[in-house]
Enzyme design. Structure first.
Site, mmCIF file in Angstrom:
data_model
loop_
_atom_site.group_PDB
_atom_site.id
_atom_site.type_symbol
_atom_site.label_atom_id
_atom_site.label_comp_id
_atom_site.label_asym_id
_atom_site.label_seq_id
_atom_site.Cartn_x
_atom_site.Cartn_y
_atom_site.Cartn_z
ATOM 1 N N GLN A 12 43.742 37.918 43.180
ATOM 2 C CA GLN A 12 43.878 39.460 43.791
ATOM 3 C C GLN A 12 44.599 39.359 45.395
ATOM 4 O OE1 GLN A 12 41.121 41.957 43.527
ATOM 5 N NE2 GLN A 12 42.437 43.757 42.811
ATOM 6 N N GLY A 13 45.225 39.608 45.651
ATOM 7 C CA GLY A 13 45.538 39.649 47.960
ATOM 8 C C GLY A 13 45.973 41.130 47.764
ATOM 9 N N TYR A 14 44.396 41.623 47.516
ATOM 10 C CA TYR A 14 44.421 43.290 48.140
ATOM 11 C C TYR A 14 44.333 43.046 50.009
ATOM 12 C CZ TYR A 14 45.674 45.567 43.727
ATOM 13 O OH TYR A 14 46.256 46.110 42.345
ATOM 14 N N SER A 15 42.686 43.206 49.865
ATOM 15 C CA SER A 15 42.002 43.132 51.346
ATOM 16 C C SER A 15 43.071 42.278 51.806
ATOM 17 C CB SER A 15 40.203 42.410 51.171
ATOM 18 O OG SER A 15 39.651 43.312 49.595
ATOM 19 N N SER A 57 39.404 36.323 45.739
ATOM 20 C CA SER A 57 38.977 34.888 44.727
ATOM 21 C C SER A 57 39.101 34.520 43.920
ATOM 22 C CB SER A 57 37.950 36.497 43.429
ATOM 23 O OG SER A 57 37.196 37.028 44.074
ATOM 24 N N GLU A 90 40.763 47.076 36.710
ATOM 25 C CA GLU A 90 39.995 45.570 37.671
ATOM 26 C C GLU A 90 38.250 46.588 37.387
ATOM 27 O OE1 GLU A 90 40.488 45.029 41.292
ATOM 28 O OE2 GLU A 90 38.665 43.600 42.175
ATOM 29 N N GLU A 103 29.827 53.100 47.696
ATOM 30 C CA GLU A 103 29.952 54.239 48.359
ATOM 31 C C GLU A 103 31.482 55.481 47.935
ATOM 32 O OE1 GLU A 103 28.897 51.335 49.900
ATOM 33 O OE2 GLU A 103 27.056 52.425 50.668
#
Ligand SMILES: Cc1cc2nc3c(=O)[nH]c(=O)nc-3n(C[C@H](O)[C@H](O)[C@H](O)COP(=O)(O)OP(=O)(O)OC[C@H]3O[C@@H](n4cnc5c(N)ncnc54)[C@H](O)[C@@H]3O)c2cc1C
Length: 371
Positions: free
Chosen positions: A109-112, A144, A227, A356
């Site tokens: 997964q390429g999000y952040s 990951s 997710e 949070e």
């Protein structure tokens, strides 16, 4: 395959380069994939099991009854697949979904990005339209299994002038495409489950864009609800695994099955009751999703509660084992499984959005509180 998951090597992730631990593990995946039972409720035209909610539930119960280990651990099934079913075109569904069911593609997964974590919509990795293809640059972080994934599902910036949620698109690409480099990051636990990933003029075919250009944010959010639900399962004891109470009785002084330490007894009981209530709530929500009700913001509540519960369980495991929790290496204690797993639980409440952030979403979307 009828033993509870013991350590990471028991997990079958599938994909091009996966090394099966045994012929049984390979066969279990093959047989479950053939029937579509790795994704029991996906439509059979895309390789899924085509089961309705009652049958899918029965299958799950029967698998738990025989202590069957999941045949496949898959970001494809638990994260990308639902998004493809909702947003991809027919060719993309026909092409990718059956391969996901059979465990032939391992996804990452390429999000952040370095400056886009909690504030994900600030992501910058630019994807340019070059006429007959796209060109990707920039980088991702905390990916990951970025070094093990065959393909990435990735959020990219396709319009730098639009408001931050508007100019995002969702693309898929093969990690062997020239110009991609994945560099593992080492954690405090000594393991390296994730990577930094760099893109240098990566050529992406245009038919690998999912949904409309600049409309990727809706897909991103929908995928995140799946997710978060997946991560919330960390709060549940795996089918066939020992309960915390059993572990406590085996490792702490007890008489007639009752723990001597009243404080430990109260903590274990409280955790087991909370876990049972959580499992029943998840079960009810699954019934609702099988009936077509979207989980939406409730997934944030599950993610928060499940990961905090898992942290409590591992804190208690450390307590139960006392000084035996401390050794970091050596065969007797499975190479420090107890402390390393305890450390890993800290990551559960960060990945997929921090606790949070989940509380912010619950406050705003479920409780209706002002921002
Ligand atoms: C084990 C693990 C696996 C991961 N795998 C992946 C992956 O495969 N792919 C991927 O793309 N990413 C992955 N991530 C990244 C993860 O999604 C981010 O770490 C997470 O979203 C938090 O972003 P950040 O690390 O930039 O922290 P920041 O956003 O910088 O947050 C720092 C702290 O500030 C708090 N904070 C920030 N904003 C707010 C706010 N508005 N209100 C209250 N508190 C706030 C946060 O809760 C946190 O405590 C993974 C992370 C971990 C730990």
């Amino acid at each position: 395959m009828r033993h509870p998951y013991g350590s990471e090597k028991d997990a079958c992730w599938g994909g091009r380069g996966f090394q099966f631990q045994s012929e049984d593990q390979r066969l279990w995946l093959e047989r479950m994939g053939e029937r579509g039972w790795t994704a029991p409720s996906w439509p059979s035209e895309y390789g899924g099991g085509g089961l309705d909610r009652e049958h899918a539930k029965i299958l799950k119960k029967e698998m738990a009854r025989i202590n069957a280990r999941p045949a496949l651990y898959s970001f494809g099934i638990n994260m990308l697949g639902p998004a493809l079913l909702k947003y991809a075109n027919q060719e993309q569904k026909k092409h990718f979904l059956p391969q996901i069911v059979r465990g032939e593609i391992r996804w990452c997964q390429g999000y952040s990005e370095p400056n886009a974590g909690s504030d994900l919509a600030s992501l910058q990795a630019p994807l340019e339209d070059k006429g007959d293809h796209y060109l990707l640059n920039g980088s991702k972080v905390w990916t990951s299994y970025g070094d093990k994934g065959d393909w990435m599902f990735c959020l990219v910036r396709t319009d730098g002038d639009a408001s931050k949620h508007e100019g995002i698109s969702f693309v898929l690409f093969d990690m062997e495409t020239p110009g991609i480099k994945a560099r593992p990051i080492k954690l405090i636990s000594g393991r390296s489950p994730f990577c930094e990933v760099f893109f240098d003029n990566v050529k992406i075919p245009k038919d690998q864009l999912v949904g409309e250009l600049n409309k990727g944010w809706s897909i991103a959010k929908y995928l995140l609800t799946h997710e978060r639900e997946m991560i919330s399962w960390t709060g549940l004891t795996q089918a066939g695994a020992k309960s915390l109470g059993e572990i406590a009785r085996q490792n702490s002084p007890s008489r007639n099955g009752i723990l001597d330490d009243t404080f430990l007894r109260a903590d274990v009981t409280r955790l087991e009751m909370d876990e049972l209530a959580f499992a029943l709530t998840i079960e009810r929500a699954r019934d609702e999703t099988r009936a077509g009700v979207s989980l939406g913001a409730v997934s944030s509540w599950f993610k928060y509660y499940g990961t905090e519960l898992n942290k409590r369980r591992h804190d208690l495991l450390m307590d139960i084992h006392g000084s035996r929790s401390l050794p970091w290496e050596g065969e007797g204690n499975e190479d420090g499984k107890i402390p390393r797993d305890w450390l890993r639980t800290k990551g559960n409440s960060i990945e997929g959005g921090t606790s949070e952030i989940q509380l912010n979403i619950v406050a705003k979307r479920i409780l209706g509180l002002p921002s």
